[in-house]
Every structure is written in structure tokens, then in C-alpha cells.
Design a protein around this motif. Structure first.
Motif, PDB file in Angstrom:
ATOM      1  N   PRO A  28       0.833  -1.219   0.000  1.00  0.00           N
ATOM      2  CA  PRO A  28       0.000   0.000   0.000  1.00  0.00           C
ATOM      3  C   PRO A  28       0.859   1.258   0.000  1.00  0.00           C
ATOM      4  O   PRO A  28       1.863   1.350   0.718  1.00  0.00           O
ATOM      5  CB  PRO A  28      -0.806  -0.142   1.300  1.00  0.00           C
ATOM      6  CG  PRO A  28      -0.905  -1.614   1.515  1.00  0.00           C
ATOM      7  CD  PRO A  28       0.429  -2.162   1.057  1.00  0.00           C
ATOM      8  N   ASN A  59       3.685   4.247  -7.671  1.00  0.00           N
ATOM      9  CA  ASN A  59       3.304   3.109  -6.839  1.00  0.00           C
ATOM     10  C   ASN A  59       4.536   2.371  -6.346  1.00  0.00           C
ATOM     11  O   ASN A  59       5.535   2.258  -7.060  1.00  0.00           O
ATOM     12  CB  ASN A  59       2.427   2.131  -7.637  1.00  0.00           C
ATOM     13  CG  ASN A  59       1.179   2.787  -8.178  1.00  0.00           C
ATOM     14  OD1 ASN A  59       0.443   3.436  -7.454  1.00  0.00           O
ATOM     15  ND2 ASN A  59       0.936   2.622  -9.477  1.00  0.00           N
ATOM     16  N   GLY A 209      -6.822  -1.739  -4.456  1.00  0.00           N
ATOM     17  CA  GLY A 209      -6.497  -1.858  -3.044  1.00  0.00           C
ATOM     18  C   GLY A 209      -7.365  -2.881  -2.352  1.00  0.00           C
ATOM     19  O   GLY A 209      -7.706  -3.920  -2.917  1.00  0.00           O
ATOM     20  N   SER A 228      -8.910  -8.390  -3.049  1.00  0.00           N
ATOM     21  CA  SER A 228      -8.526  -7.135  -3.669  1.00  0.00           C
ATOM     22  C   SER A 228      -9.777  -6.415  -4.157  1.00  0.00           C
ATOM     23  O   SER A 228     -10.766  -7.053  -4.538  1.00  0.00           O
ATOM     24  CB  SER A 228      -7.568  -7.387  -4.838  1.00  0.00           C
ATOM     25  OG  SER A 228      -6.372  -7.970  -4.382  1.00  0.00           O
ATOM     26  N   VAL A 258      -5.555   1.990  -0.249  1.00  0.00           N
ATOM     27  CA  VAL A 258      -5.027   2.149  -1.604  1.00  0.00           C
ATOM     28  C   VAL A 258      -3.682   1.432  -1.723  1.00  0.00           C
ATOM     29  O   VAL A 258      -2.755   1.718  -0.969  1.00  0.00           O
ATOM     30  CB  VAL A 258      -4.845   3.634  -1.953  1.00  0.00           C
ATOM     31  CG1 VAL A 258      -4.257   3.776  -3.360  1.00  0.00           C
ATOM     32  CG2 VAL A 258      -6.175   4.370  -1.850  1.00  0.00           C
ATOM     33  N   THR A 259      -3.606   0.512  -2.670  1.00  0.00           N
ATOM     34  CA  THR A 259      -2.334  -0.130  -2.994  1.00  0.00           C
ATOM     35  C   THR A 259      -1.641   0.601  -4.135  1.00  0.00           C
ATOM     36  O   THR A 259      -0.462   0.936  -4.055  1.00  0.00           O
ATOM     37  CB  THR A 259      -2.551  -1.601  -3.381  1.00  0.00           C
ATOM     38  OG1 THR A 259      -3.167  -2.288  -2.293  1.00  0.00           O
ATOM     39  CG2 THR A 259      -1.226  -2.280  -3.703  1.00  0.00           C
TER      40      THR A 259
END
Length: 293
Positions: A28, A59, A209, A228, A258-259
């Protein structure tokens, strides 16, 4: 509130794999209301190479390679982080910019934020502009309607007109088919919303996420928990990226973790890679646990 997410991915192969290279989006990321404190990654068999990184969208990623023969690979990631609730109910009152005004600003973007947002108007590997998607959304995103109010209305429209059914689609199901059959899963609904928004000139990005496993007292469990989850966000000048979850008909506050984000699912696949000399048939098992600690 402090949370812990444990995500276990297990691949079982029909024939031994001698070598594999992998990239994961399983950590995350930090956001304006989410801060990661620590994480632990366990991979079996142990990789000969492992390194953390960051992709184009900012990310968190990690890469690894396994160079011994194996018929099973397990990736076990545990992350601790804090989430500060967002007062999402006030957001629609903080911006009066209309859909027409936003489209005009994007035609001649005069800020770095607007120029970067235009990237999320373009076609991406799994989402293409189409007349069918445009027709489904254009009556909602009319020029004189505030864009946040329109997004709320559209989120509710998908929630009420589509059925959550994990048996009717795959990761490759075209959006036009999802629109026709009016069913799918969270990924389909996020992709559909993004495709519709881009087709009517509104920048939208894919959010990947998790949802909290246990709901607050007195509330029903949200669809997508223990797995997920996917939703979408739109760009609004002065406010930035605002998130919407059409699967559950809400604006994420403190239960969405949130990933990663990107243009669509292909940018933020949890685990992807290549294998050599073996594999054959393969089985995938995923276990996700999200809890408050």
C-alpha cells in the motif's frame, strides 16, 4: 486508525519451474490520508534477487527472481499503516466546477496538474473510448452540472443498474459486454466507469487496493471484503483526485486501502512475471486479511 493487511499469493504449477522473474504491486502506498509504517515480505522459495522500486505512477513495487526448480511459489506480504478518515460528505460542496468548465480547461491546460490529468483521458490497454460508453454516460455529465454531483449520480447509476456476479466476466471481458449484460465484479464496474468518463471528456484513473474485513458496528459487510478491490477517481481542479466506489455506492473515506493507481488494471496487477522451463497448468490461490490493530 491503525490497520494491518496480509496478502498471500500462491501459485501451484503442473511441472517444475526452473526460473522466474516477477514484479509485484502489493505494498500500500502513502496518500494524503494513508501512511504506511512498516512491511514484511516473505517469498518461498527464497529469491536470489529482490529489490524495492517505484513505477511510473509512483506506486511502490518490488521485483524478485527465483532460480531454483519449484512447483509452488508463495508470496506473503504484511503491511501496517495508519488511515485518517476523510470528510467526504463535504467534498461536493467545496467545488462548483461544472462538467463543461472542466472539459474547457482540459482543452487548453494551463497548470501542470491539468496537463498530467489529460493522460487519463487517453485509451489504455484495457479501456477504450466507444460510442456505447459515451451514450451511457453523456446524459449524466451534461455541461451545466457540477462534476462531483455528476460523478455521485453516475456511481449510484452503476450500483443500481448492475448486478455483482463473479461468474459472468473474466479479466478480459470487453466493457461493451459488461454494459450489455449489466453484471460483473468491482474491476468491471471500475473499468466501465472509467471508460464512460473518458468517453465524455472527464479524466478518470483506476484505483486498486482493499476493503476493511470487518464493517463498523451496525453496518453490513461491504462487497469485496477479504479480497482485492477496485474503484475509480476523477480529477477536479483545486481538489485533486476524488474517489468513488460504484460497487458499494459511496465515496471512500477510511475503509478503502489504496495499494496502487494507474490507467487500468494492467498497470497495477498485484503480481505479474514470466516463467521458464516448466509451469504447464497452474493454479492460483489468493488470501487477503484486513483488520484493525
Amino acid at each position: 486508525m491503525k490497520y494491518r493487511v496480509r496478502h498471500i499469493t500462491e501459485y501451484t504449477y503442473g511441472a517444475p519451474v526452473s526460473l522466474c522473474y516477477n514484479m509485484a504491486h502489493l505494498l500500500p502506498r502513502d496518500t494524503k490520508n494513508q501512511q504506511c509504517t512498516n512491511h514484511k515480505i516473505q517469498i518461498n522459495p527464497p529469491p536470489v534477487y529482490q529489490n524495492d522500486g517505484e513505477d511510473y505512477f509512483g506506486n511502490q513495487t518490488f521485483y524478485f527472481s527465483i532460480q531454483e526448480a519449484h512447483k509452488k511459489m508463495v508470496v506473503d506480504v504484511t503491511t501496517d499503516f495508519y488511515i485518517t478518515p476523510l470528510n467526504v460528505l463535504e467534498l461536493p460542496t467545496q467545488s462548483t466546477i461544472t462538467c463543461g468548465e472542466l472539459r474547457s480547461l482540459l482543452e487548453e491546460p494551463n497548470t501542470p496538474e491539468l496537463r498530467m490529468a489529460k493522460e487519463y483521458l487517453l485509451d489504455s490497454p484495457q479501456i477504450r473510448h466507444s460510442e456505447e460508453l459515451k451514450a451511457y454516460a453523456e446524459s449524466t455529465f451534461v455541461d451545466n452540472k457540477p462534476v462531483l454531483q455528476a460523478a455521485l449520480t453516475f456511481t449510484h447509476k452503476i450500483f443500481t443498474e448492475f448486478k455483482f456476479d463473479p461468474h459472468t466476466t473474466t479479466v478480459a471481458t470487453p466493457l461493451e459486454q459488461v454494459l450489455e449484460q449489466r453484471s460483473g465484479v468491482c474491476q468491471d464496474f471500475a473499468h466501465l466507469a472509467i471508460g464512460c468518463l473518458r468517453s465524455v471528456g472527464i479524466p478518470a484513473r483506476y484505483m486498486s487496493g482493499y476493503l476493511e474485513t470487518l464493517p463498523p458496528p451496525g453496518q453490513e459487510k461491504l462487497v469485496g471484503a477479504d479480497a482485492s478491490h477496485a474503484w475509480f477517481a476523477i480529477f477536479v481542479p483545486e481538489l485533486g483526485w476524488i474517489e468513488f466506489d460504484p460497487t458499494n455506492d459511496l465515496m471512500p473515506s477510511d475503509q478503502h486501502i489504496v495499494t496502487a493507481w494507474g490507467r487500468d488494471y494492467s498497470d497495477v496487477t498485484p503480481l505479474q512475471g514470466v516463467i521458464f522451463e516448466g509451469g504447464g497448468s497452474q493454479q492460483l490461490a489468493v488470501s487477503v486479511d484486513v483488520k484493525r490493530i
